[in-house]
Design a protein around this motif. Sequence first.
Motif, PDB file in Angstrom:
ATOM      1  N   UNK A 191      15.164  10.650  -7.013  1.00  0.00           N
ATOM      2  CA  UNK A 191      16.377  11.360  -7.417  1.00  0.00           C
ATOM      3  C   UNK A 191      16.237  11.988  -8.804  1.00  0.00           C
ATOM      4  N   UNK A 192      15.292  11.477  -9.608  1.00  0.00           N
ATOM      5  CA  UNK A 192      15.140  11.965 -10.982  1.00  0.00           C
ATOM      6  C   UNK A 192      13.832  12.709 -11.230  1.00  0.00           C
ATOM      7  N   UNK A 193      12.806  12.436 -10.438  1.00  0.00           N
ATOM      8  CA  UNK A 193      11.510  13.070 -10.676  1.00  0.00           C
ATOM      9  C   UNK A 193      11.000  13.691  -9.381  1.00  0.00           C
ATOM     10  N   UNK A 194      10.047  14.605  -9.530  1.00  0.00           N
ATOM     11  CA  UNK A 194       9.505  15.303  -8.368  1.00  0.00           C
ATOM     12  C   UNK A 194       8.421  14.443  -7.714  1.00  0.00           C
ATOM     13  N   UNK A 195       8.831  13.617  -6.764  1.00  0.00           N
ATOM     14  CA  UNK A 195       7.909  12.721  -6.080  1.00  0.00           C
ATOM     15  C   UNK A 195       7.508  13.309  -4.739  1.00  0.00           C
ATOM     16  N   UNK A 196       6.224  13.298  -4.412  1.00  0.00           N
ATOM     17  CA  UNK A 196       5.816  13.731  -3.074  1.00  0.00           C
ATOM     18  C   UNK A 196       6.145  12.651  -2.056  1.00  0.00           C
ATOM     19  N   UNK A 197       6.203  12.992  -0.768  1.00  0.00           N
ATOM     20  CA  UNK A 197       6.411  11.960   0.253  1.00  0.00           C
ATOM     21  C   UNK A 197       5.222  11.015   0.305  1.00  0.00           C
ATOM     22  N   UNK A 198       5.479   9.778   0.672  1.00  0.00           N
ATOM     23  CA  UNK A 198       4.414   8.776   0.754  1.00  0.00           C
ATOM     24  C   UNK A 198       4.573   7.962   2.029  1.00  0.00           C
ATOM     25  N   UNK A 199       3.476   7.350   2.402  1.00  0.00           N
ATOM     26  CA  UNK A 199       3.493   6.350   3.462  1.00  0.00           C
ATOM     27  C   UNK A 199       3.352   4.997   2.777  1.00  0.00           C
ATOM     28  N   UNK A 200       4.331   4.131   3.020  1.00  0.00           N
ATOM     29  CA  UNK A 200       4.385   2.850   2.333  1.00  0.00           C
ATOM     30  C   UNK A 200       4.316   1.727   3.363  1.00  0.00           C
ATOM     31  N   UNK A 201       3.421   0.782   3.121  1.00  0.00           N
ATOM     32  CA  UNK A 201       3.326  -0.383   4.015  1.00  0.00           C
ATOM     33  C   UNK A 201       3.347  -1.657   3.181  1.00  0.00           C
ATOM     34  N   UNK A 202       4.197  -2.599   3.595  1.00  0.00           N
ATOM     35  CA  UNK A 202       4.325  -3.887   2.910  1.00  0.00           C
ATOM     36  C   UNK A 202       3.947  -4.998   3.874  1.00  0.00           C
ATOM     37  N   UNK A 203       2.953  -5.785   3.474  1.00  0.00           N
ATOM     38  CA  UNK A 203       2.627  -6.998   4.235  1.00  0.00           C
ATOM     39  C   UNK A 203       3.305  -8.159   3.527  1.00  0.00           C
ATOM     40  N   UNK A 204       4.332  -8.710   4.178  1.00  0.00           N
ATOM     41  CA  UNK A 204       5.210  -9.686   3.538  1.00  0.00           C
ATOM     42  C   UNK A 204       4.695 -11.109   3.746  1.00  0.00           C
ATOM     43  N   UNK A 214       0.846  -1.195   0.000  1.00  0.00           N
ATOM     44  CA  UNK A 214       0.000   0.000   0.000  1.00  0.00           C
ATOM     45  C   UNK A 214       0.882   1.245   0.000  1.00  0.00           C
ATOM     46  N   UNK A 215       0.567   2.175  -0.896  1.00  0.00           N
ATOM     47  CA  UNK A 215       1.280   3.452  -0.972  1.00  0.00           C
ATOM     48  C   UNK A 215       0.247   4.571  -1.002  1.00  0.00           C
ATOM     49  N   UNK A 216       0.348   5.494  -0.056  1.00  0.00           N
ATOM     50  CA  UNK A 216      -0.577   6.625  -0.003  1.00  0.00           C
ATOM     51  C   UNK A 216       0.223   7.908   0.224  1.00  0.00           C
ATOM     52  N   UNK A 217      -0.255   9.046  -0.283  1.00  0.00           N
ATOM     53  CA  UNK A 217       0.433  10.326  -0.047  1.00  0.00           C
ATOM     54  C   UNK A 217       0.486  10.644   1.449  1.00  0.00           C
ATOM     55  N   UNK A 218       1.551  11.314   1.853  1.00  0.00           N
ATOM     56  CA  UNK A 218       1.742  11.630   3.274  1.00  0.00           C
ATOM     57  C   UNK A 218       2.519  12.929   3.403  1.00  0.00           C
ATOM     58  N   UNK A 219       2.619  13.421   4.630  1.00  0.00           N
ATOM     59  CA  UNK A 219       3.380  14.641   4.891  1.00  0.00           C
ATOM     60  C   UNK A 219       4.877  14.383   4.874  1.00  0.00           C
ATOM     61  N   UNK A 220       5.277  13.175   5.251  1.00  0.00           N
ATOM     62  CA  UNK A 220       6.681  12.803   5.187  1.00  0.00           C
ATOM     63  C   UNK A 220       6.783  11.324   4.847  1.00  0.00           C
ATOM     64  N   UNK A 221       7.941  10.928   4.303  1.00  0.00           N
ATOM     65  CA  UNK A 221       8.106   9.542   3.871  1.00  0.00           C
ATOM     66  C   UNK A 221       8.206   8.612   5.077  1.00  0.00           C
ATOM     67  N   UNK A 222       7.548   7.460   4.962  1.00  0.00           N
ATOM     68  CA  UNK A 222       7.692   6.417   5.973  1.00  0.00           C
ATOM     69  C   UNK A 222       7.486   5.061   5.326  1.00  0.00           C
ATOM     70  N   UNK A 223       8.129   4.061   5.902  1.00  0.00           N
ATOM     71  CA  UNK A 223       7.953   2.683   5.446  1.00  0.00           C
ATOM     72  C   UNK A 223       7.730   1.801   6.664  1.00  0.00           C
ATOM     73  N   UNK A 224       6.746   0.929   6.567  1.00  0.00           N
ATOM     74  CA  UNK A 224       6.488  -0.031   7.629  1.00  0.00           C
ATOM     75  C   UNK A 224       6.161  -1.369   6.995  1.00  0.00           C
ATOM     76  N   UNK A 225       6.250  -2.422   7.786  1.00  0.00           N
ATOM     77  CA  UNK A 225       5.957  -3.753   7.258  1.00  0.00           C
ATOM     78  C   UNK A 225       5.320  -4.611   8.326  1.00  0.00           C
ATOM     79  N   UNK A 226       4.638  -5.651   7.870  1.00  0.00           N
ATOM     80  CA  UNK A 226       4.044  -6.653   8.746  1.00  0.00           C
ATOM     81  C   UNK A 226       4.219  -8.002   8.068  1.00  0.00           C
ATOM     82  N   UNK A 227       3.726  -9.040   8.715  1.00  0.00           N
ATOM     83  CA  UNK A 227       3.916 -10.370   8.156  1.00  0.00           C
ATOM     84  C   UNK A 227       5.302 -10.890   8.448  1.00  0.00           C
ATOM     85  N   UNK A 228       5.941 -11.504   7.465  1.00  0.00           N
ATOM     86  CA  UNK A 228       7.274 -12.062   7.653  1.00  0.00           C
ATOM     87  C   UNK A 228       8.284 -10.959   7.947  1.00  0.00           C
TER      88      UNK A 228
END
Length: 268
Positions: free
Chosen positions: A74-87, A40-54
Motif C-alpha cells: 500500500x505504501x511502496x511499489x512492490x512486484x507480485x510474489x509467490x509466497x510459500x510458508x511451511x508451518x 520462501x518468497x520469489x518474484x511471480x507474475x501474480x501474487x499467491x500464497x500457499x502453505x504446508x505443514x501445520x
Amino acid sequence: MLTFPSCKINLGLRITEKRSDGFHNLQSCFYPVSWGDVLEIIPADKFSFSSSGLLIPGDLQGNLCVRAYSLLKADVDLPPVQMHLHKLVPIGAGLGGGSADAAFVLRSLNEQFGLGLSVSQLEDYARQLGSDCAFFIQNRPLYCVEKGDVFSEIPLDLTGYHIVLVYPNLAISTAEAYAGVRPRQPEISLSEQLQMPIDSWRDTVHNDFEDSLFPRYPVLAQIKQQLYEAGAVYASMSGSGSTVYGIFNTPIVTPNQFSAYRVWKGEL
C-alpha cells in the motif's frame, strides 16, 4: 529468498494494567529460540500464497503473511510474489510463530527488493499487524513494555544454556488467556529480577498467565513440575500459553511423560 522465521519465549510476563484501548500493558523479556518455520518468497507474475505443514486456520485475507505483504504494498511499489510458508511452530502456543512469519515477510521483502526501509520503519509496519510482530524485526533479546511492542536493551545472555519446549497439543487463544488476568504493578520490576542469577528465577520471575491457566489446564502445571524434576534451572509457560519450557545447564534426555506431546530441544 528463503528464510527461517524463529519463535520466542517470554522470560517473565507481568500484566501491569489495562489500557483505555482495550489492550494491556505488560513487562516481559522476549528471547529468540531457533525453532521456526520456513518461508520462501520469489518474484511471480501474480501474487499467491500457499502453505504446508501445520494447518493455518482462517481465510487468505486474514493470514498474517498476506496482510504483511498488502500493508507494505500500500505504501511502496512492490512486484507480485509467490509466497510459500511451511508451518512448523504450533499455533496458539505462546511462541509468537505467526508474528514471526509476518515480520520475516516484511524483512524479506525489504531485503529482496532493496526497499531501504530502516529497522524503525519495519517495526512501525509490524506493530500494525500484532503486538508481538515488531520484536521479530530485530529478533534478539529485548525488554518489552506497553503492549509488548516498545523495546529497550537488557544485559541478558543465555548463550550455552539448553532449552526444552513442550507443547501439549493444546491451543489457547489470546482472548481466553487475557480474560483471566488481574493486572497489578509488581513491587520489583521484572528487569531487576532478570539481573539476578538464573538459579533464583524460580522464586521471582513469574508469568502472570499461569495464575489463571494452570488451574484450568492442570497439564501445564504438571509439565512445569516435570521439567524441574528433570533438572531445569528455570521453567515457565511462554506468553499466553500453552507451551511450557525448561532451561537447563546441559542437554537432557526428554522425560518419557512428554512422548505424547510436541517437543523441541536446542541451545540458546
